[in-house]
Design a protein around this motif. Structure first.
Motif, PDB file in Angstrom:
ATOM      1  N   ASN A   1      33.110  45.812  44.526  1.00  0.00           N
ATOM      2  CA  ASN A   1      33.829  44.551  44.775  1.00  0.00           C
ATOM      3  C   ASN A   1      34.736  44.150  43.618  1.00  0.00           C
ATOM      4  O   ASN A   1      34.852  42.974  43.276  1.00  0.00           O
ATOM      5  N   ARG A   2      35.379  45.132  43.007  1.00  0.00           N
ATOM      6  CA  ARG A   2      36.292  44.838  41.908  1.00  0.00           C
ATOM      7  C   ARG A   2      37.522  44.100  42.465  1.00  0.00           C
ATOM      8  O   ARG A   2      37.977  44.397  43.576  1.00  0.00           O
ATOM      9  N   PRO A   3      38.082  43.170  41.693  1.00  0.00           N
ATOM     10  CA  PRO A   3      39.267  42.415  42.167  1.00  0.00           C
ATOM     11  C   PRO A   3      40.533  43.267  41.999  1.00  0.00           C
ATOM     12  O   PRO A   3      41.445  42.911  41.260  1.00  0.00           O
TER      13      PRO A   3
ATOM     14  N   ILE B   1      37.753  49.027  50.027  1.00  0.00           N
ATOM     15  CA  ILE B   1      36.854  50.188  49.959  1.00  0.00           C
ATOM     16  C   ILE B   1      35.934  50.156  48.737  1.00  0.00           C
ATOM     17  O   ILE B   1      34.921  50.865  48.690  1.00  0.00           O
ATOM     18  N   CYS B   2      36.250  49.328  47.741  1.00  0.00           N
ATOM     19  CA  CYS B   2      35.515  49.375  46.467  1.00  0.00           C
ATOM     20  C   CYS B   2      34.067  48.894  46.622  1.00  0.00           C
ATOM     21  O   CYS B   2      33.828  47.731  46.953  1.00  0.00           O
ATOM     22  N   PRO B   3      33.091  49.764  46.340  1.00  0.00           N
ATOM     23  CA  PRO B   3      31.688  49.341  46.489  1.00  0.00           C
ATOM     24  C   PRO B   3      31.244  48.347  45.417  1.00  0.00           C
ATOM     25  O   PRO B   3      30.216  47.696  45.556  1.00  0.00           O
TER      26      PRO B   3
ATOM     27  N   ALA C   1      30.170  46.238  37.729  1.00  0.00           N
ATOM     28  CA  ALA C   1      31.001  47.193  36.974  1.00  0.00           C
ATOM     29  C   ALA C   1      31.423  48.368  37.857  1.00  0.00           C
ATOM     30  O   ALA C   1      30.705  48.757  38.786  1.00  0.00           O
ATOM     31  N   CYS C   2      32.596  48.904  37.538  1.00  0.00           N
ATOM     32  CA  CYS C   2      33.124  50.073  38.258  1.00  0.00           C
ATOM     33  C   CYS C   2      32.150  51.247  38.114  1.00  0.00           C
ATOM     34  O   CYS C   2      31.660  51.512  37.016  1.00  0.00           O
ATOM     35  N   ILE C   3      31.869  51.928  39.214  1.00  0.00           N
ATOM     36  CA  ILE C   3      30.945  53.073  39.142  1.00  0.00           C
ATOM     37  C   ILE C   3      31.709  54.407  39.124  1.00  0.00           C
ATOM     38  O   ILE C   3      31.129  55.466  39.312  1.00  0.00           O
ATOM     39  N   LYS C   4      33.046  54.303  38.968  1.00  0.00           N
ATOM     40  CA  LYS C   4      33.898  55.504  38.851  1.00  0.00           C
ATOM     41  C   LYS C   4      33.744  56.449  40.056  1.00  0.00           C
ATOM     42  O   LYS C   4      33.674  57.674  39.902  1.00  0.00           O
ATOM     43  N   CYS C   5      33.689  55.869  41.237  1.00  0.00           N
ATOM     44  CA  CYS C   5      33.480  56.698  42.432  1.00  0.00           C
ATOM     45  C   CYS C   5      34.787  57.314  42.935  1.00  0.00           C
ATOM     46  O   CYS C   5      34.780  58.262  43.710  1.00  0.00           O
ATOM     47  N   GLY C   6      35.923  56.721  42.546  1.00  0.00           N
ATOM     48  CA  GLY C   6      37.225  57.263  42.942  1.00  0.00           C
ATOM     49  C   GLY C   6      37.653  56.914  44.360  1.00  0.00           C
ATOM     50  O   GLY C   6      38.706  57.361  44.827  1.00  0.00           O
ATOM     51  N   ARG C   7      36.885  56.081  45.059  1.00  0.00           N
ATOM     52  CA  ARG C   7      37.264  55.771  46.452  1.00  0.00           C
ATOM     53  C   ARG C   7      38.585  55.018  46.535  1.00  0.00           C
ATOM     54  O   ARG C   7      39.337  55.194  47.474  1.00  0.00           O
ATOM     55  N   CYS C   8      38.855  54.161  45.540  1.00  0.00           N
ATOM     56  CA  CYS C   8      40.110  53.409  45.575  1.00  0.00           C
ATOM     57  C   CYS C   8      41.301  54.366  45.460  1.00  0.00           C
ATOM     58  O   CYS C   8      42.352  54.138  46.066  1.00  0.00           O
ATOM     59  N   VAL C   9      41.121  55.443  44.710  1.00  0.00           N
ATOM     60  CA  VAL C   9      42.206  56.413  44.531  1.00  0.00           C
ATOM     61  C   VAL C   9      42.455  57.157  45.848  1.00  0.00           C
ATOM     62  O   VAL C   9      43.597  57.322  46.279  1.00  0.00           O
TER      63      VAL C   9
HETATM   64  S1  SF4 Z   1      36.474  52.096  44.165  1.00  0.00           S
HETATM   65 FE1  SF4 Z   1      35.769  50.507  42.770  1.00  0.00          FE
HETATM   66  S2  SF4 Z   1      33.967  51.395  41.829  1.00  0.00           S
HETATM   67 FE2  SF4 Z   1      35.073  53.102  42.777  1.00  0.00          FE
HETATM   68  S3  SF4 Z   1      36.436  53.872  41.128  1.00  0.00           S
HETATM   69 FE3  SF4 Z   1      37.604  52.367  42.278  1.00  0.00          FE
HETATM   70  S4  SF4 Z   1      37.289  50.464  41.116  1.00  0.00           S
HETATM   71 FE4  SF4 Z   1      35.669  51.859  40.489  1.00  0.00          FE
END
Ligand code: SF4
Ligand code: SF4
Length: 439
Positions: free
Chosen positions: A418-420, A414-416, A365-373
């Motif tokens: 591993n979200r698709p 970058i997603c920790p 599950a997404c951990i809402k870290c914001g790295r993808c943003v």
């Molecule tokens: S990088 Fe991955 S885990 Fe972090 S907010 Fe984005 S989708 Fe969620």
């Protein structure tokens, strides 16, 4: 040395050491070539030869199917065996199969054209169209179309893309070392087509020898500047490259021509000189066959239409633990299931990964870290587009502008968790574009 870059992006392992120091070798000729009529964006070419016809190297065998299309030439001399349909990257594609006579007999049309002073900009554009030159960095967009901007959008800057930011691939790097003068010649021709007085060649700083080689080749021309760029992915994305070189921003949904810029890859640029100076159309290119799953990684000059299996054999075969085959690089390439499909004008890399390198971590599950943003070079919010796409709520996904996604894969990398991300965003992008076309 000032090093320029763009906002966002990721630092990926380069993994270029397998081939970057190796001189390009000439691949042996396959017994049969399979030349697809769809090697570019736009309408497929139409075959103009028939089974049993003799053909020569450089002869037109497929004529452009419209303005946004490209001519296709034979890469060998020999005899047309058959014309049939092959599934290539999921698309049914007409293929001209030619038995190679190994004589390398050039067609009479392959002859040097005039020098740059004898040709007008429109003559050069006509020759580029005749040569079937398309974006060889992967996009396959017909070059003559790119060089025909609307009259109300004058071009004042030309940019050559020598970044090669995809991990593993080194074909453009070797080209800049081995064919630097041809690249400069091609650039001068293209500058004349759009009457520009200034050109930049962007190269990542992890290729200092290429920066040196291109700086020497460009030295006689004040109009051409080599721009060292940060080694960051996706530095070679068109919008990111333009921003790094000029600080101009392509508007959302816009094109480089909207801000007075045309961009072409180094291999595309060399192809222009090959046709005008030597008369040779695009029938071969450098391809990096590399990765942990191939026995002897190499950079090779390969003929268009060479089956991937032939390239693998030429590199002493797959390793025992080879697991994944990718056309292109690991970030933007496409996985392929079989080795019978042929190379095209845009095949700059064949990447084979072993089991360890091909392994993808478990999705959680997404951990809402914001790295993808932070990583998104376009300033999107990948986490939300993906979330709504996976829920099939395309109406909500659309509000986060999936159409602006350049499918660079930085967010997925970058997603920790591993979200698709890139896959689900691509689905949303296609859905929104499809809907807009229907309106
Ligand atoms: S990088 Fe991955 S885990 Fe972090 S907010 Fe984005 S989708 Fe969620
Ligand atoms: S959302 Fe698109 S453009 Fe942004 S990082 Fe992901 S793949 Fe790249």
């Amino acid at each position: 040395m000032e090093v320029r870059s763009f906002k966002g992006g990721v630092h990926v392992p380069h993994s270029k050491g397998l081939t970057e120091g190796k001189e390009t070798v000439v691949c042996s000729q396959p017994k049969t070539v399979f030349i697809p009529m769809r090697q570019h964006i736009g309408a497929p070419a139409k075959p103009v030869v028939a089974p049993k016809d003799p053909v020569k190297k450089g002869q037109v065998i497929g004529e452009a199917g419209g303005f946004v299309s490209a001519n296709i030439h034979s890469s060998v001399s020999g005899t047309v065996k058959k014309i049939h349909t092959m599934k290539i990257m999921g698309l049914d594609t007409t293929v001209i199969e030619i038995d190679n006579d190994f004589q390398e007999t050039w067609h009479e049309s392959v002859t040097p054209r005039a020098g740059i002073d004898q040709l007008s900009g429109s003559d050069i554009k006509g020759l580029i169209q005749e040569a079937g030159i398309v974006g060889m960095g992967g996009a396959g967009f017909p070059l003559h179309v790119k060089l025909s901007p609307p009259e109300n959008k004058p071009i004042d800057i030309f940019i050559v893309n020598g970044t090669e930011c995809e991990p593993y691939l080194t074909c453009d790097h070797r080209l800049m070392l081995e064919e630097s003068d041809q690249i400069i010649q091609g650039l001068l021709f293209m500058m004349k087509t759009v009457s520009v007085k200034k050109a930049y060649i962007g190269i990542e700083v992890n290729k200092p020898d290429a920066i040196d080689a291109m700086t020497s080749a460009a030295a006689p021309y004040d109009s051409i500047e080599i721009v060292p760029l940060a080694a960051k992915y996706p530095q070679g994305g068109e919008k990111q490259l333009i921003y790094a070189c000029t600080k101009r921003e392509v508007p959302s949904g816009g094109l480089p021509a909207d801000i007075g810029v045309v961009v072409a890859n180094v291999a595309t640029t060399k192809a222009v000189a090959d046709y005008i100076v030597l008369g040779q159309p695009v029938i071969e290119r450098i391809c990096s066959v590399t990765g942990s799953g191939i026995t002897t990684p190499k950079n090779m000059w390969i003929k268009v239409g060479t089956p991937l299996q032939h390239l693998i054999d030429e590199c002493d075969g797959l390793t025992n633990d080879s697991a994944k085959l990718i056309m292109g690089g690991p970030m933007m390439g496409n996985a392929v299931a079989g080795t019978e499909i042929p190379s095209t004008k845009t095949t700059g890399g064949l990447l084979i990964l072993n089991e360890a390198d091909a392994k993808i971590g478990e999705t959680v599950a997404c951990i809402k870290c914001g790295r993808c943003v932070s990583a998104c070079p376009v300033g999107l919010q990948p986490v939300y587009i993906s979330h709504f796409s996976l829920q099939d709520r395309m109406d909500l996904a659309e509000q986060y502008h999936p159409v602006d996604c350049i499918e660079c894969g930085s967010c997925s990398f970058i997603c920790p968790a591993n979200r698709p991300l890139v896959h689900s965003i691509r689905v949303a992008k296609r859905h929104v574009m499809e809907n807009r076309r229907k309106v």
